[in-house]
Design a protein around this motif. Structure first.
Motif, PDB file in Angstrom:
ATOM      1  N   GLY A  56       0.787  -1.221   0.000  1.00 51.91           N
ATOM      2  CA  GLY A  56       0.000   0.000   0.000  1.00 51.91           C
ATOM      3  C   GLY A  56       0.817   1.267   0.000  1.00 51.91           C
ATOM      4  N   LEU A  57       2.121   1.177   0.284  1.00 58.06           N
ATOM      5  CA  LEU A  57       2.977   2.352   0.255  1.00 58.06           C
ATOM      6  C   LEU A  57       3.244   2.774  -1.190  1.00 58.06           C
ATOM      7  CD1 LEU A  57       5.518   1.273   3.027  1.00 58.06           C
ATOM      8  CD2 LEU A  57       3.656   2.918   3.257  1.00 58.06           C
ATOM      9  N   ASP A  58       3.594   4.034  -1.346  1.00 54.82           N
ATOM     10  CA  ASP A  58       3.835   4.551  -2.699  1.00 54.82           C
ATOM     11  C   ASP A  58       4.930   3.763  -3.401  1.00 54.82           C
ATOM     12  OD1 ASP A  58       1.898   6.441  -2.277  1.00 54.82           O
ATOM     13  OD2 ASP A  58       3.301   7.967  -1.556  1.00 54.82           O
ATOM     14  N   THR A  59       6.006   3.507  -2.656  1.00 51.17           N
ATOM     15  CA  THR A  59       7.094   2.677  -3.187  1.00 51.17           C
ATOM     16  C   THR A  59       7.498   1.673  -2.113  1.00 51.17           C
ATOM     17  OG1 THR A  59       8.759   4.276  -2.405  1.00 51.17           O
ATOM     18  CG2 THR A  59       8.000   4.492  -4.692  1.00 51.17           C
ATOM     19  N   LEU A  60       7.920   0.502  -2.534  1.00 55.94           N
ATOM     20  CA  LEU A  60       8.347  -0.521  -1.594  1.00 55.94           C
ATOM     21  C   LEU A  60       9.607  -0.040  -0.868  1.00 55.94           C
ATOM     22  CD1 LEU A  60       7.424  -3.369  -0.796  1.00 55.94           C
ATOM     23  CD2 LEU A  60       9.148  -4.271  -2.365  1.00 55.94           C
TER      24      LEU A  60
END
Length: 639
Positions: free
Chosen positions: A296-300
């Motif tokens: 769910g984060l913008d980038t891992l």
């Protein structure tokens, strides 16, 4: 190449307020190491340490505490009137863990690379004489003031090897863990006289003052001179203020570096760049929620740290989590029961990883470690020690970098942990972004993947049993016992969360309705080990069967196959008491038997026994007299 001192940037000028306390080469080193911006803790601590003051420093994680004590230590030793004598120590830095000690040592080496004499000395010690330039040998001469550090870590080398290195290199700064330092200082070849010893630093001081280190620390302090500068550093050192007298501080100056949160409210325990949150979720939802959070984060995140409560849990889940984590992530386990070389290898693998990596660990990686690019910290299990909560969170959001910390709490009484932390000046807020809610179908899918992995290896099933018991034991020892109660555990939900094929036998489960948990049917006779050697031993034990004439139940047969391990039905707290009771009963029975035997003897037999007893006493007395005479006549050498 060191920067030109004549063209200092605005950042490097920030250190000018400490001149002449700071040498020019240190300013150059800090600028080149991107540490040119002075932090509040450094501005407050360095002048006091240089002015012969003892200090107690409490500052948020990632605030620059390491340089706040390394710079004064280096400066004091380089400003002595004459070099420290061979095999004499000038400063000692003590850390509670190997990883933190190694980190401090590496920062010190980076700093000393800009001091010509110290750098040349290290090259001269590491290389043959003919390969070192003459200028370097001259800089490394005994008459030159220089810093020679040595790292002492238990497990990596033997005490004899460390002592041999000490005698060969004659270091004047020791960076060490408590146990190995005590072994080295106890040697008659290592000297810490008042004339040369300058400074003692206790990093993560509250941890060092805990029960596990108190005895070693007391012995170390007895070996050091009373007249010295002492510094205690930690993000939560106030927890140990009442014990400061034990480490010999004299009228210490207390430094508490405070920061303001985003809402403008002063909070001296958490950095403003760190977002500290919690999520209320059942046990079976925790690992699915972890996967949802990562996606769910913008980038891992490049580096994520996931905390569990026990070493056995890390060993178990390191085999399960790869089945549900994103395929591009690397899972690295780390706990205190790993051998020293494994810990070092795994820690380096995590810190140097160029792909997204997750460190699955315990509180061994909670304190002081400055791991680059850690943006996310997830606590599957809240720590047993409330002080460790802040240190866990502090691995992210360091040095102004944005970070997110999430702790999973079970519904019900555990939600009171939020108020508990608020009272301890560690406020946390609900996690609303990203949304990590999961469905029951997602939870069942994760449970099936866990069970599928366990069914492939009987050894993994045994790890699951051991890990679950250790988790229950850890949960029962929470210091916030009114919040974390074993009686409130939903055993069925936890069994599903762990993918257990069956629940271990524990006294805590006596009142649990086992019919509520329906594990998969398992043929225990054919359930095999993945390890071929263990499976061969299991099959051989199965062919031999139980001893003749003995009716062995299914449960007992299974125990015999599992290397004849006995499962205890006694609570841990009762084991010692029961053992002592058995010893008393055994001694009483022996005394009764002896009394009955003597009562049946005739007068002649009793007289004979009494005579035998007198002879035995006489022999022992003669032996003791002869031994004392031998000691008195010990050869003491020639005139």
């Amino acid at each position: 190449m060191a920067p030109d001192r004549g063209q200092k940037s605005s950042k490097s000028r920030a250190w000018d307020s400490l001149e002449p306390a700071i040498s020019p080469w240190i300013l150059d080193a800090l600028s080149s190491m991107n540490f040119s911006r002075m932090t509040p803790v450094q501005a407050s601590t360095i002048p006091l340490f240089m002015a012969h003051k003892d200090v107690v420093v409490e500052a948020v994680t990632g605030s620059g505490k390491t340089l706040a004590f390394l710079i004064p230590a280096v400066e004091k030793l380089l400003r002595l009137e004459e070099p420290i004598k061979k095999h004499h120590v000038g400063a000692i830095i003590i850390s509670p863990t190997r990883e933190l000690a190694s980190q401090i040592y590496n920062v010190l080496l980076s700093l000393l690379d800009f001091h010509p004499a110290s750098a040349a000395t290290r090259r001269a010690l590491d290389a043959p004489d003919e390969s070192v330039p003459e200028t370097a040998q001259e800089a490394a001469s005994a008459s030159t003031l220089k810093i020679v550090p040595q790292l002492l870590l238990g497990g990596a080398t033997t005490p004899a090897q460390d002592l041999s290195t000490f005698l060969k290199t004659s270091p004047n700064v020791l960076v060490s863990t408590p146990g190995r330092l005590l072994e080295i200082l106890s040697s008659p070849y290592v000297h810490c006289p008042q004339s040369s010893f300058e400074m003692l630093v206790l990093d993560e001081a509250d941890r060092l003052l805990d029960l596990g280190f108190k005895d070693d620390l007391t012995k170390i302090l007895n070996l050091l001179p009373k007249q010295r500068r002492t510094g205690l550093f930690s993000a939560s050192v106030s927890e140990a203020v009442d014990q400061i007298i034990r480490v010999g501080l004299r009228n210490p100056v207390k430094i508490a570096v405070k920061v303001k949160g985003a809402n403008g409210v002063e909070d001296k325990r958490t950095p403003a760049s760190l977002r500290m949150t919690y999520a209320v979720t059942p046990a079976s939802h925790k690992f699915p929620a972890l996967v949802t959070l990562l996606r769910g984060l913008d980038t891992l995140p490049l580096r994520t740290i996931v905390y569990l409560s026990t070493c056995a849990a890390v060993d178990y889940f390191q085999a399960l989590l790869p089945a549900i984590l994103p395929s591009e992530t690397i899972l690295v386990p780390l706990h205190g029961k790993h051998p020293a070389n494994v810990r070092q290898k795994n820690f380096i693998q995590f810190t140097n990883s160029v792909s997204p990596a997750i460190l699955l660990t315990t509180d061994v990686a909670a304190r002081g470690l400055d791991i680059p690019s850690v943006d996310l910290v997830v606590q599957i299990d809240p720590p047993s020690d409330p002080k460790a909560f802040l240190h866990r969170c502090g691995r992210a959001g360091r040095a102004g970098r944005k970070g997110l910390s999430v702790v999973f709490l079970l519904p019900g009484r555990e939600e009171d942990y939020v108020s508990f932390l608020s009272v301890r000046q560690t406020p946390i807020e609900p996690l609303t972004d990203p949304n990590i809610s999961v469905t029951e179908d997602e939870c069942r899918a994760v449970e099936e993947k866990f069970r599928k992995a366990v069914l492939k290896d009987r050894g993994l099933h045994e790890k699951a049993q051991k890990a679950f018991v250790s988790w229950v034991r850890s949960y029962s020892k929470h210091q916030a016992s009114s919040i974390f109660r074993v009686a409130d555990i939903d055993w069925t939900d936890h069994a599903s969360a762990w993918g257990l094929l069956k629940m271990p036998k524990m006294p805590e489960l006596k009142t649990w309705d086992r019919s509520s948990y329906r594990p998969p049917a398992v043929d225990w006779d054919t359930y095999a080990y993945k390890d071929k050697q263990r499976e061969k031993q299991r099959k051989q034990a199965l062919r031999e069967g139980p001893p003749k004439g003995e009716d062995v139940s299914e449960r007992k047969k299974e125990k015999n196959l599992n290397d004849k391990k006995r499962s205890s039905t006694v609570a841990w707290s009762e084991k010692i008491e029961r053992k002592a009771t058995k010893e008393v009963k055994r001694s009483k029975k022996a005394a009764r038997r002896e009394h009955d035997r003597i009562a049946k003897l005739t007068d002649a037999e009793r007289e004979k026994e009494a005579e035998t007893a007198r002879l035995v006493r006489q022999i022992r007395q003669n032996h003791a007299t002869a031994t004392a005479k031998d000691i008195h006549d010990t050869f003491e050498g020639f005139d």
